[in-house]
Design an enzyme around this catalytic site. Structure first.
Site, PDB file in Angstrom:
ATOM      1  N   ASP A 295       0.833  -1.196   0.000  1.00  0.00           N
ATOM      2  CA  ASP A 295       0.000   0.000   0.000  1.00  0.00           C
ATOM      3  C   ASP A 295       0.870   1.249   0.000  1.00  0.00           C
ATOM      4  OD1 ASP A 295      -2.352  -1.509   0.155  1.00  0.00           O
ATOM      5  OD2 ASP A 295      -2.220  -1.613   2.343  1.00  0.00           O
TER       6      ASP A 295
ATOM      7  N   TYR B 120       6.153  -9.199   8.197  1.00  0.00           N
ATOM      8  CA  TYR B 120       5.772  -7.796   8.359  1.00  0.00           C
ATOM      9  C   TYR B 120       5.912  -7.367   9.813  1.00  0.00           C
ATOM     10  CZ  TYR B 120       3.358  -8.486   3.865  1.00  0.00           C
ATOM     11  OH  TYR B 120       3.056  -8.777   2.565  1.00  0.00           O
TER      12      TYR B 120
ATOM     13  N   ASP C 282      -6.897   0.453   7.966  1.00  0.00           N
ATOM     14  CA  ASP C 282      -5.615   1.029   8.359  1.00  0.00           C
ATOM     15  C   ASP C 282      -5.804   2.512   8.673  1.00  0.00           C
ATOM     16  OD1 ASP C 282      -5.798   2.339   5.910  1.00  0.00           O
ATOM     17  OD2 ASP C 282      -4.072   1.328   5.012  1.00  0.00           O
TER      18      ASP C 282
ATOM     19  N   ARG D  56      -3.758  -6.147   7.363  1.00  0.00           N
ATOM     20  CA  ARG D  56      -4.785  -5.233   7.885  1.00  0.00           C
ATOM     21  C   ARG D  56      -6.030  -6.017   8.329  1.00  0.00           C
ATOM     22  NH1 ARG D  56      -6.422  -1.189   3.308  1.00  0.00           N
ATOM     23  NH2 ARG D  56      -4.267  -1.379   2.628  1.00  0.00           N
TER      24      ARG D  56
END
Length: 292
Positions: A46, A74, A88, A180
């Site tokens: 993103d 991550y 998010d 997310r």
């Protein structure tokens, strides 16, 4: 006088994507830098996310599907008590809760997401439904029926911070996992809601942040870097010549399930062979490409 064709660039670049640009924007930067239009990446990040973005240039784009399948790692922060439209920090707040969190309970519930689980792709994802990407449908103010997908979470660790609403999280997962969604689902499992922020991909396959550089500084690596995790077969000169023509090796040369990266005497990638529906298929790189 015949026009001279521009030189073609082939290779692999490991980018540490900065916050702000989309993954497509990073590709556009690299197109300008290397003068090559055939560029792709192994896994979208993103705009607000940062970290490892594996990029294939020129004929190396043929190999990206092998890199895309690798597991990912991550780091992020999970903000509990606030749900957003995008799951998010970039989205609008849609609901809030007063959540009194016990760190040991948060860690225990997070462990429940480790393993093979089903996950619903978020409306802001790039998954296609009816020929349109979900994020395009969402921007038009619509929603779409989505199918859950099976993913695997190998590790999901959370730790409290000085802010009782915010936890640091590290996730090790299969390709196709939406962090997310994992954060939002953890919030729901704890009796409220949550969203994530400061998402950073620390590893893609075996490519880590220690190898990643800015789009302006990332070095061009050989195309074969994209398949460095595959089983390797070292070829004789005769086998190399045959493999360059798309021929298969003798059956005894293939061990395990594959795919197999076929290397010439200098260690350059010649082809990738894989077994699909019981038949061997070859993805061949011309010799001029594998020398990059």
């Amino acid at each position: 006088m015949a026009r001279r064709r521009p030189a073609t660039t082939h290779g692999t670049v490991i980018v540490d994507k900065p916050p702000g640009p989309t993954s497509h924007d990073v590709v556009a930067m690299l197109r300008r830098r290397f003068g090559e239009r055939r560029i792709g990446h192994a896994g979208t990040l993103d705009p607000s996310a940062t970290g490892v973005l594996v990029v294939g240039i020129g004929n190396a784009t043929r190999l990206l599907r092998f890199a895309t399948a690798g597991r990912k790692s991550y780091e992020c922060e999970i903000v509990f008590g606030v749900a957003t439209s995008t799951l998010d920090a970039a989205g609008e707040t849609i609901e809030t809760w007063n959540m009194d969190l016990d760190p040991s309970e948060v860690a225990r519930v997070a462990k429940g997401f480790v393993g093979t689980i089903s996950q619903l792709p978020p409306m802001v994802s790039a998954v296609r439904v009816g020929g349109r990407r979900l994020h395009e449908i969402a921007r038009s103010g619509q929603t779409a029926e989505r199918e859950s997908r099976v993913i695997e979470v190998f590790g999901f660790e959370v730790a409290a911070t000085r802010d009782p609403r915010v936890y640091r999280a590290s996730v090790d997962c299969s390709a196709g996992t939406y962090v997310r969604t994992l954060g939002a689902d953890l919030g729901s499992a704890l009796g409220g809601g949550a969203h994530i922020r400061a998402l950073r991909r620390t590893r893609s396959g075996t490519f880590s942040l220690s190898e990643a550089e800015s789009p302006d500084d990332a070095v061009l690596r050989p195309p074969g870097e994209l398949v460095r995790d595959l089983s390797q077969l070292h070829l004789s000169d005769d086998e190399t010549a045959q493999a360059r023509q798309g021929a298969h090796l003798a059956a005894r040369r293939y061990e395990g399930r594959g795919p197999w990266a076929l290397l010439d005497a200098a260690g350059g990638l010649v082809a990738v062979h894989e077994r699909i529906d019981g038949r061997l298929r070859a993805t061949v790189l011309p010799s001029s490409d594998s020398s990059q």
